[in-house]
Design a protein around this motif. Sequence first.
Motif, PDB file in Angstrom:
ATOM      1  N   PRO A   1       0.949  -1.006  -0.124  1.00 57.65           N
ATOM      2  CA  PRO A   1       0.010   0.049  -0.012  1.00 57.65           C
ATOM      3  C   PRO A   1       0.797   1.274   0.083  1.00 57.65           C
ATOM      4  CG  PRO A   1      -0.203  -1.139   2.023  1.00 57.65           C
ATOM      5  CD  PRO A   1       0.592  -2.147   1.185  1.00 57.65           C
ATOM      6  N   TYR A   2       2.167   1.337   0.638  1.00 49.80           N
ATOM      7  CA  TYR A   2       2.979   2.182   0.308  1.00 49.80           C
ATOM      8  C   TYR A   2       4.276   1.579   0.382  1.00 49.80           C
ATOM      9  CZ  TYR A   2       3.239   1.675   5.517  1.00 49.80           C
ATOM     10  OH  TYR A   2       3.393   1.230   6.815  1.00 49.80           O
TER      11      TYR A   2
ATOM     12  N   ILE B   1       2.955   3.967  -8.551  1.00 46.32           N
ATOM     13  CA  ILE B   1       1.471   3.002  -8.613  1.00 46.32           C
ATOM     14  C   ILE B   1       1.824   1.863  -7.427  1.00 46.32           C
ATOM     15  CG2 ILE B   1       0.271   1.928 -10.151  1.00 46.32           C
ATOM     16  CD1 ILE B   1       1.720   3.074 -12.333  1.00 46.32           C
TER      17      ILE B   1
ATOM     18  N   SER C   1      -0.109  -0.488  -4.310  1.00 47.22           N
ATOM     19  CA  SER C   1      -0.848  -1.611  -4.030  1.00 47.22           C
ATOM     20  C   SER C   1      -1.494  -2.140  -5.609  1.00 47.22           C
ATOM     21  CB  SER C   1      -2.186  -0.734  -3.805  1.00 47.22           C
ATOM     22  OG  SER C   1      -2.351  -0.436  -2.247  1.00 47.22           O
ATOM     23  N   THR C   2      -0.320  -2.487  -6.344  1.00 49.38           N
ATOM     24  CA  THR C   2      -0.249  -3.099  -7.624  1.00 49.38           C
ATOM     25  C   THR C   2       0.861  -4.034  -7.661  1.00 49.38           C
ATOM     26  OG1 THR C   2      -1.140  -0.822  -8.459  1.00 49.38           O
ATOM     27  CG2 THR C   2      -0.092  -2.557 -10.146  1.00 49.38           C
ATOM     28  N   VAL C   3       0.603  -5.159  -8.088  1.00 53.27           N
ATOM     29  CA  VAL C   3       1.785  -6.389  -8.335  1.00 53.27           C
ATOM     30  C   VAL C   3       2.058  -6.268  -9.838  1.00 53.27           C
ATOM     31  CG1 VAL C   3       2.037  -8.969  -7.965  1.00 53.27           C
ATOM     32  CG2 VAL C   3       0.851  -7.621  -6.302  1.00 53.27           C
TER      33      VAL C   3
ATOM     34  N   THR D   1       0.349  -5.736 -14.924  1.00 52.63           N
ATOM     35  CA  THR D   1       0.059  -5.729 -13.598  1.00 52.63           C
ATOM     36  C   THR D   1      -1.309  -6.190 -13.176  1.00 52.63           C
ATOM     37  OG1 THR D   1      -1.111  -3.580 -13.792  1.00 52.63           O
ATOM     38  CG2 THR D   1       1.086  -3.642 -13.714  1.00 52.63           C
ATOM     39  N   ASP D   2      -1.514  -6.429 -11.867  1.00 52.10           N
ATOM     40  CA  ASP D   2      -2.906  -7.012 -11.587  1.00 52.10           C
ATOM     41  C   ASP D   2      -4.011  -6.085 -11.265  1.00 52.10           C
ATOM     42  OD1 ASP D   2      -2.507  -7.138  -7.848  1.00 52.10           O
ATOM     43  OD2 ASP D   2      -2.078  -5.714  -9.258  1.00 52.10           O
ATOM     44  N   ARG D   3      -3.906  -5.076 -12.008  1.00 54.69           N
ATOM     45  CA  ARG D   3      -5.155  -3.898 -12.204  1.00 54.69           C
ATOM     46  C   ARG D   3      -5.979  -4.263 -13.508  1.00 54.69           C
ATOM     47  NH1 ARG D   3      -5.948  -0.182  -8.133  1.00 54.69           N
ATOM     48  NH2 ARG D   3      -4.103   0.115  -6.963  1.00 54.69           N
TER      49      ARG D   3
ATOM     50  N   GLY E   1      -4.387  -3.649 -17.124  1.00 55.51           N
ATOM     51  CA  GLY E   1      -3.106  -3.459 -16.346  1.00 55.51           C
ATOM     52  C   GLY E   1      -1.774  -3.634 -16.988  1.00 55.51           C
TER      53      GLY E   1
END
Lengths: 375, 453, 274
Positions: free
Chosen positions: B55-56, B143, B145-147, B164-166, B169
Motif C-alpha cells: 500500500p506504500y 503506482i 498496491s499493484t503487483v 500488472t494485477d489491475r 493493467g
Amino acid sequence: MNSDNGKASQVRRLPSCDTSAYRGVWVFVEQIDGVPNQVSWELLGEARKLADKRGCELAAAVLGYQIDPIVAESFAYGADVVYAIDDPLLARYRTYPYRQGLVGLVRQHKPEMLLIGATYQGRDLAGAVATDLLTGLTADCTMLDVDPATGLLQASRPTFGGTQMATILCRQHRPQIASVRPRVLKMPVPQPGRQGRLVRGTLPTLSDSALLTEVVEVIRQPAGDAVHIEDARVIVAGGRGLGGARGLALLEDLADALGGVVAGSRAAVEQGWLPHEQQVGQTGRTVRPKLYIACGISGAIQHLVGMQNSEVVVAINRDPEAPIFRACNYGIVGDLFEVVPALTQRFRQARQEWEHQLTAAATDLASYGGHPHGS
Amino acid sequence: MAVDISRSALEGASSMTGGETRFDVAVVGAGPAGTTCALLLARAGLEVALIERGPYPGSKNTFGGVLYRHPLEQIVPRFWERAPIERKVIDKQYWLLTEDSAVKLGHRSRRFAEEPYNTFTVLRAKFDRWYAEEAREAGAMLIPSTVALEAIRDERGRVIGVRTDREQGDLYASVVVAADGVNSLLSRQLGLHGELRPEHVALGVKEVIALGEDRIRERFNLEGDEGADISLLGAVTKGMVGGGFIYTNRDTVSVGVVANADAYRRSGNSPVDLLEEMKAHPLIRPLLEGGQLKEYQAHLIPEGGFDAMPPLCADGLLVVGDAAGLVNAAFFEGSNHAILSGQLAAETILEAKSKGDFSAQALAGYERRLRQSVTLRDLKGLRRLPGLLHSHPQYFAIYPELLNEAAHHFLAADGRPKRDKVRGALKAVTARRSPWQLLRDLWDVWRGTNLWP
Amino acid sequence: MHFVVCIKQVPDSLDLKINPETGTLIRSGVMSVMNLYDLHAVEEALRLKDRFGGRVTVITMGPGAAEQSLREAVSMGADQAILISNPALGGADTLATSLVLAEAIRKLDADEPVDLVFVGKQTSDSDTAQVGPGIATRLGFTQLTYVMQIDSVDFAQRQIQVRRLLEDRIEVVRGRLPALVAVLKEINHPRRASLPGLLRAARVEIPVWSHETIGLAREDVGLQGSPTQVAKVFAPPSRPPGELLSEGTNGAAAAEALVGRLAERGLLEDIWRG
C-alpha cells in the motif's frame, strides 16, 4: 431541491438565542411498534439527576400512535411532564414527520436540554432535529453532568481513538442536544403508578408527498443463535494470547461454567477466531456485564473503552506490564492455558457447592414444613 | 506466459493514447534500488512508472538496519536533514558471544557525531515511503498496491512492459527495471534465475521493541540522537552461519538474528526460538528489559554472494538490488549496494535512450559499471566467503568460545603469574584447535576473503 | 443524472499514537485513508452511473492532504472532485460541516441538478453519523440512512426504493428524489481502480473551494459557525488499582483466590441467581 413546504432550511447563520428562555430537561422516548426502547428509561434515570441539579422539570417527549401506555411508563420512570403527539402518521418511524413533531414541541416549549438514545432511530432523528433547530448535538456521550448555575450540559465522550475524554459544551444555543448509546447508563428502578402532567401536541398538517418516505415493508430478522454480548451478565473475553481454536475452547468452557458468553478483542476477531458481533471495543460493542474476564488481552485503550463499564474486571495475562492490569479489579499474571482451566474447575466446584447449599437449605425448610410445594 | 506483441507499435515516450499505458521506464519495486533508479530517471526528464505491491513503499520491506551515508548522499545531498532518520550511529560494536560471556570489539567516535556523519539507523516503512515521495516529486509516477505479475515480451522475446494485477493493467515501457527483491518474480519468470537455493539465502527475523528515548540513551550510553550498532556472533546462532544485531532507533530498538536457510533446515532450529533465546541471553536481556514488542518482521536475504548472482540484463530489462543478489552478507551491507545499482542502472538507461537502443548489448553497460564499482569489487573479493563459512562451521561454533575462554583465563583475577595465565589461555585454545588447525583456519580466511591489497 | 458523494479522510486508526507528555494526537507519520464507509458510498454512486449513466462528483471538506482521498475516488471512476479547504473551515462541528457541504452541493446543483447524495454511514474517527442527516435537512432532501441495498431508482418518476438494515429488522422504504443515502458496508464491494484510472487520478485537476466560493461568510463556518466546542480534554476515569492475585504459573492458587474474592463480593451468587 424539494422546495415545497419550506423544508429546506435556508437560514445559514446561527441564530442568536436567549438561553434564559429555555428551561427543562427533556428525554426523547423512542418506541418501535408501541414497544419503548430501554435506552429511553436509562436516559430518564440520568436526566433525573440533571434536572434535580439544575432545579428544573424533567420531561419525556413521546411520539407515536396509541401511545398512552408509553406515556404512563414515562411517568413511572421519572418524568414530571410528558409532551406527547399521538397521530396515525407517526405509527411507523419516518424521519420527516418525527422531525416535524419533535421540533414543533421543542420550539413551543423550549427545553434547555434534550437527550436522545443513540439507536438507529435516534441517530437518524437527532442530526435532523439538531440541524432544523440550528443547535448543537454531541453524539455518543458516555458521561453527562450539568453546571447548576449556568445550566450548561457537560457532555463527555471518548476522543482521540478512545485514549482521552472530551467534554463538549453548547454554550449559546438551545436546546443542548446529546445522545447516549444503549447500556451505557444504568437502568433506573421504575415507580409504577407514578403520576405527572401530560401535555398533548399535534403534528402540522402534512401532505403525503411532503412526507418524503413511505415504509413499504418490514422484514423481521430472526434472532437466531446470535450471541448478544451487550446483554450478557458474564463475559469471558480473549485476545491475541488465545492463539487460536485451542484457547477459544478454554474460554467457552469457562463461560459455560459461569453461565456467560464469549467475546474477544479486535485482535481475536481479526485473526478470525470470533465474529465481529462478539468484538468488544471502540470499533466493536460496548458491554457492561457484572463480570468481565479478560484472557490474553493486552488492554489497549480501544478495547478498554468497550468494557470499562463492567462491574468487576479480572485480567489474566502472561506479561506483568500489560496495560490491562491497570484497568482491572483482580489481576492474575500467568499462562491462560493453565489459569483458565483452573478457574473453570474451581468455578464449577463453587457452583456445585452453592447449589448443594441451596438444596440443603430447601430440604431443611421442607423438613420444617416450609417448602413451597408442601410435603 | 509472456505475451507477444509487435514491438513496432511501441516507440516513443509515455502516452495514454489509443488506450495503451506507456512510459519510458517501468521500475518494479519501490525499495532503495528501484526508487533510486526512478528518482534519477525522473530528474532527467523521463516518464517513469514506479510500481509497488504494498500500500506504500516500505510496507512490505524490512532490513536490520543501518543505512550508509554513501552512496545515498550523492543522490540526495545532505539527506539526513530531510529523511526520517532514527539515529546517527557513533558506536559500532562486535560481540563474540558464548552462553554467558562476550569478547567485545568496537569503535566509538565523536567524529561520527558530526556532519557528514557515517551510518544511520532507519526504519524501512518510514524511510522508503519518504524516499519514494522524493521520486514522486521529481516526476515519477508511483503506482502502489499493484503487483507486476509478469513481463510482456514481443515476438523476439524482448521485454517491452509489465502486466500488472489491475484492470487494463498492461504497462508498456522501453525498458523494465526489476527491483522486486530477493524473490524477484520477474527474474524467475524470465528464467534469469531458478528457484532460490536454500544455501544462497538467509532468513532474518527481527523485532522492534519500544524502550523510550531515555532508556536507550542510558543503556547504550548515547546523547541526543546518537545511535549504536551492535553485531552479535557466536552463541546466538547456535553454530549456524549467521549473526544477530541490535540497532538503536529513536525510541525503539531493532533486535534480530539472521542465519542461513539451509543451516536452519539441517539443524532443525527455529528462527523464532533463536530470537527468543537471543533476547534472553544474560548479556542482552538487560538491554531490552521492560521493552514492549511493537512489531515482528521476517525477510529473506540473498547470501550467495558473487557466484550466486543472476544475469543482470536482457533485452529491455535490468535487474537491481536484492533481485540481483547484491548483498554483502558478511558485512551486513545490502541497501547501499541496492542504491548504487539503482544509480548505475539509471545512468545506463539514459545512455541507452540517447542511442535509442535498449537491447541487452546496449544495457550491458550496467554490468560493466557495476563490475567497476565498489559493490562488485567487494562481492567478487568475497566470493569464496559463503562457501568458506559453510565448510568451516568452526568459525561460528568454536571460535567465539575459544576467544572467550582465552580472555577468561587471561583476565581472571586469580593471582596467577602472567606467564601461567598466557599458558592457560593458549592451552584452552589448543585443546579444541591444534596450532596447525588454527593456522589453517587463518590461512583459509585470508584466501577466502581476499580483502588484502 | 448527477450523483454527489461526500467523503472524509481520517487517520488510519491502527496508527494512532498519543504523545505521552501532552496527551495529544501525534499526527505526523500517521497514515490517512479515505473513511471506510465513504469508499462504499463512492462505489455505490459509481454503480448507479454504470447502470444509468450520468456523472459522479466527489467532494470533501478537509485539509490539503484530503486531496489524496479525492484522487482515490477519481481513480475508481468519479468524474470530478472538489476539495473544500481553507483555514477558516477548521474546528467545525457537525452542524458547521453539514452547512459547508450542503452549500457546496447547492452550488453544484445550480450547474447540474443533483439527484442523489451519497455518504458513508459514519466516520471511523468521530463516529457520530450526524453529517448526513444534517445535509439532508438543510437541502430538503429525502433522508435515507443505514441503507444496505438500493432496490431501484426511477429518475422519471423521481422515486428510489432502498432497504435499511436496523437493529432487528430490514425496512423497505420508498422515497422521493432528490435524496441523501447513507450507506452501510454491506451495500457493495468497492472496486479496485484500473491502471488507466490510477493514472488519470494522478493527473486530474482538483479545484479548491473556500467558504467564499460557496457564498458563506467566515462567521458561518468552522469554529465560529459551530454551536459546540470542546471545553476540556481529560484522562478517562480509571478503576481503582487492581489486586494482584497471583504471579507465576500456579493456576489452582489463582483460581482459589479469585473465587474467594468474588464470593466475598456476593458476585457469584448474583450471577448464578440469574
